[in-house]
Scaffold this motif. Structure first.
Motif, PDB file in Angstrom:
ATOM      1  N   ASP A 139     -11.896   9.846  -3.772  1.00  0.00           N
ATOM      2  CA  ASP A 139     -12.027   9.174  -5.071  1.00  0.00           C
ATOM      3  C   ASP A 139     -10.930   9.640  -6.029  1.00  0.00           C
ATOM      4  O   ASP A 139     -10.333   8.836  -6.757  1.00  0.00           O
ATOM      5  N   VAL A 140     -10.669  10.938  -6.020  1.00  0.00           N
ATOM      6  CA  VAL A 140      -9.609  11.474  -6.872  1.00  0.00           C
ATOM      7  C   VAL A 140      -8.249  10.935  -6.427  1.00  0.00           C
ATOM      8  O   VAL A 140      -7.393  10.618  -7.257  1.00  0.00           O
ATOM      9  N   PHE A 141      -8.062  10.817  -5.115  1.00  0.00           N
ATOM     10  CA  PHE A 141      -6.806  10.246  -4.606  1.00  0.00           C
ATOM     11  C   PHE A 141      -6.630   8.825  -5.125  1.00  0.00           C
ATOM     12  O   PHE A 141      -5.519   8.421  -5.489  1.00  0.00           O
ATOM     13  N   ALA A 142      -7.719   8.056  -5.167  1.00  0.00           N
ATOM     14  CA  ALA A 142      -7.635   6.679  -5.661  1.00  0.00           C
ATOM     15  C   ALA A 142      -7.158   6.648  -7.106  1.00  0.00           C
ATOM     16  O   ALA A 142      -6.270   5.851  -7.465  1.00  0.00           O
ATOM     17  N   VAL A 143      -7.722   7.507  -7.959  1.00  0.00           N
ATOM     18  CA  VAL A 143      -7.308   7.548  -9.360  1.00  0.00           C
ATOM     19  C   VAL A 143      -5.824   7.897  -9.463  1.00  0.00           C
ATOM     20  O   VAL A 143      -5.033   7.200 -10.109  1.00  0.00           O
ATOM     21  N   ALA A 144      -5.437   9.004  -8.822  1.00  0.00           N
ATOM     22  CA  ALA A 144      -4.073   9.495  -8.949  1.00  0.00           C
ATOM     23  C   ALA A 144      -3.059   8.517  -8.364  1.00  0.00           C
ATOM     24  O   ALA A 144      -2.018   8.247  -8.970  1.00  0.00           O
ATOM     25  N   ASN A 145      -3.356   7.969  -7.194  1.00  0.00           N
ATOM     26  CA  ASN A 145      -2.403   7.076  -6.534  1.00  0.00           C
ATOM     27  C   ASN A 145      -2.202   5.798  -7.333  1.00  0.00           C
ATOM     28  O   ASN A 145      -1.070   5.327  -7.498  1.00  0.00           O
ATOM     29  N   LEU A 146      -3.297   5.217  -7.820  1.00  0.00           N
ATOM     30  CA  LEU A 146      -3.191   3.982  -8.598  1.00  0.00           C
ATOM     31  C   LEU A 146      -2.308   4.164  -9.827  1.00  0.00           C
ATOM     32  O   LEU A 146      -1.418   3.356 -10.103  1.00  0.00           O
ATOM     33  N   VAL A 147      -2.539   5.229 -10.565  1.00  0.00           N
ATOM     34  CA  VAL A 147      -1.807   5.432 -11.818  1.00  0.00           C
ATOM     35  C   VAL A 147      -0.365   5.839 -11.550  1.00  0.00           C
ATOM     36  O   VAL A 147       0.566   5.329 -12.189  1.00  0.00           O
ATOM     37  N   LEU A 148      -0.150   6.743 -10.604  1.00  0.00           N
ATOM     38  CA  LEU A 148       1.215   7.161 -10.284  1.00  0.00           C
ATOM     39  C   LEU A 148       2.043   5.998  -9.757  1.00  0.00           C
ATOM     40  O   LEU A 148       3.229   5.861 -10.078  1.00  0.00           O
ATOM     41  N   ASP A 149       1.412   5.144  -8.938  1.00  0.00           N
ATOM     42  CA  ASP A 149       2.126   4.004  -8.382  1.00  0.00           C
ATOM     43  C   ASP A 149       2.471   3.001  -9.477  1.00  0.00           C
ATOM     44  O   ASP A 149       3.608   2.511  -9.570  1.00  0.00           O
TER      45      ASP A 149
END
Length: 536
Positions: free
Chosen positions: A42-52
């Motif tokens: 879930d944390v990966f989803a947050v970070a990846n979406l915003v960083l991308d």
């Protein structure tokens, strides 16, 4: 002198009014914010979406002026150590997340309402560094997601089977899936993770597990290629009359079907598999080209494989048009386990269009009028991509012909997940290095670093005789970053080819500076011809 500032462009204007929180919420539903940190994907989803979205991932190789990456000495080592603790304790009631996870998540929580434009520019550096650190922590926490030996992996596997995603965030828009390979060249969001990939939901991704012995544990993998039909005639291509589109000009366009006369010879399949077993000791997988098998032959084909211990089947299947209904061109993927065959189907996503040049190249003018464009008479169904984990973090993804060449969402998925082996089955000419399949295969071999195998029918390769060219026997092509490009020919009087693929461990660095020494890569170890013995 007064210098006027240019108006905000569309991206700046949008991000000036949007925050991390509002952008992530637009992809939800998701668990409550404070509960997200309980589960690394879930944390990966947050970070990846915003960083991308903000492209702030680029700061790992080009930090803003006055900043540095990594943010503190020993960052990689601390990320690995705390990610391991996070994985071990995230399912324990009342367990606290490790300190680095807790501090980074607190920084992101404080910055939830910061405009995205400040992340894109690097002005909100504390928030960017926290997102990059959480991205790495979550990625490392999922290092053993394919191993069934831990409670974490068991929970992750259950989510993947039920939801098609490792995350509890709604899979209607994004999915978090396991990842095998990545390219260490260039800088994209894909180059920041080793174990996880985020897929935007436009294609139905289905992750499957196999029950065979892991090839990486044995060190090799034996694959039989059956480039059938071995002969193709002009009358195997013929006009078809399915329901025409209402706006279709029938003087300029038509539909065709591929309907070879000769049925699949199961006796010959068995004889070739016996020969392969004598040469290699076993057969792991069998691959047949696009449209080489009719649906009614699949059960007998699977029986023949099972009798000889083969556990994977990739076969192109043709289903003929009927009356006013289009036919079907799909890939059958069979995995043999303890309870029998698990069967998956993946439809071809793009119709083949035969133009004047191709009709003459394949010598089909007696069957199809070269003054028309002829479209393949198949349905175009929802796009699906199957990825099968065959064990030891070796994964396989299949494609059908034009799906390899079309740089659409399916190609983007393949590049994000980086399967170990991409198998493209085709109804095409010889698989020469200069032709289109090999050019597109080289793209996937470069990024994400997959090995790519293409296979066509020998009958089609033999029919492909452009002016001034000799007949070619090259029926397959192998391209891998581990050992480069190989054209694979069918020898005279041979009916199949046996490939031995070797599993090698490569070292690669994610762009954020983490070293990975166990990236599995496939290399071509040996190529042998298969000749069926006399079947009196």
């Amino acid at each position: 002198m007064i210098v006027e500032r240019a108006p905000l462009d569309r991206v700046e204007a949008d991000e000036a009014g949007r925050s991390l929180r509002s952008y992530f919420d637009s992809f939800a539903p998701a668990p409550a914010w404070n509960d997200l940190v309980d589960w690394p994907p879930d944390v990966f989803a947050v970070a990846n979406l915003v960083l991308d979205h903000t492209e702030s991932y680029r700061f790992v190789v080009a930090p803003p002026r006055g900043r540095r990456w990594p943010p503190f000495p020993g960052w990689s080592e601390q990320v690995r150590a705390e990610a391991r603790k996070w994985r071990e304790t995230c399912l324990c009631p009342d367990a606290r997340v490790p300190p680095l996870v807790r501090r980074s998540w607190a920084a992101v929580t404080r910055g939830r309402d910061v405009p995205l434009a400040k992340l894109r520019s690097g002005e909100a550096w504390e928030l960017v560094a926290a997102l990059l650190t959480l991205h790495a922590l979550a990625d490392e926490a999922c290092a053993e997601v394919s191993s069934p030996s831990s409670p974490f992996a068991a929970r992750a596997g259950e989510l993947l089977r039920v939801r098609g995603s490792l995350s509890r965030v709604s899979p209607l828009r994004v999915r978090i899936v396991p990842k095998t390979n990545f390219s260490p060249r260039g800088i994209t969001i894909r180059s920041l993770s080793r174990h996880l990939a985020l897929c935007y939901e436009a294609v139905d991704v289905r992750w499957r597990g196999g029950n065979a012995a892991a090839p990486s544990e044995r060190g090799d993998y034996e694959i039989v290629l059956l480039p059938w039909p071995l002969s193709v005639h002009a009358h195997d291509f013929r006009p078809s009359r399915p329901a025409a589109l209402e706006n279709m000009d029938l003087d300029r366009f038509g539909f065709f079907e591929f309907a070879p006369d000769d049925p699949l010879d199961l006796g010959l399949v068995g004889a070739l598999l016996d020969e392969a077993q004598e040469q290699a000791g076993r057969v792991d997988a069998v691959v047949l080209p696009e449209a080489s098998v009719e649906p009614g032959a699949l059960a007998g084909l699977e029986r023949t494989l099972a009798q000889r211990g083969a556990t994977f089947l990739i076969a192109g299947v043709r289903e003929q048009p009927r009356r006013s209904r289009n036919g079907r061109n799909y890939l059958h993927f069979g995995v043999l386990g303890e309870t029998g065959w698990s069967r998956f189907e993946q439809d071809k996503h793009h119709r083949w269009c035969l133009d004047d040049g191709q009709i003459r190249q394949y010598h089909l003018t007696r069957s199809l009028d070269p003054r028309k464009l002829w479209w393949e008479a198949i349905d175009v169904r929802e796009r699906t991509l199957h990825v099968v984990d065959v064990g030891g973090r070796i994964t396989t993804a299949p494609l059908v012909c034009e799906d390899l060449a079309s740089l659409d969402e399916v190609a983007d998925l393949v590049r994000r997940m980086g399967p170990s082996l991409v198998v493209a089955v085709l109804l095409d000419g010889p698989q020469l290095a200069a032709r289109w399949p090999c050019r597109y295969a080289s793209v996937l071999a470069d990024d994400p670093g997959s090995a790519v195998l293409t296979l066509t029918s020998y009958g089609m390769a033999a029919r492909c005789r452009p002016p001034g060219r000799r007949r070619s026997r090259v029926i397959a092509h192998w391209n891998s970053p581990a050992d480069g490009l190989h054209e694979l020919a069918l020898a005279p009087r041979a009916q199949g080819v046996l490939l031995s693929a070797r599993v090698e461990a490569a070292t690669a660095w994610t762009a954020d500076g983490r070293r990975h020494e166990d990236v599995p890569r496939l290399a071509l170890a040996q190529v042998r011809q298969l000749h069926a013995r006399s079947r009196a």
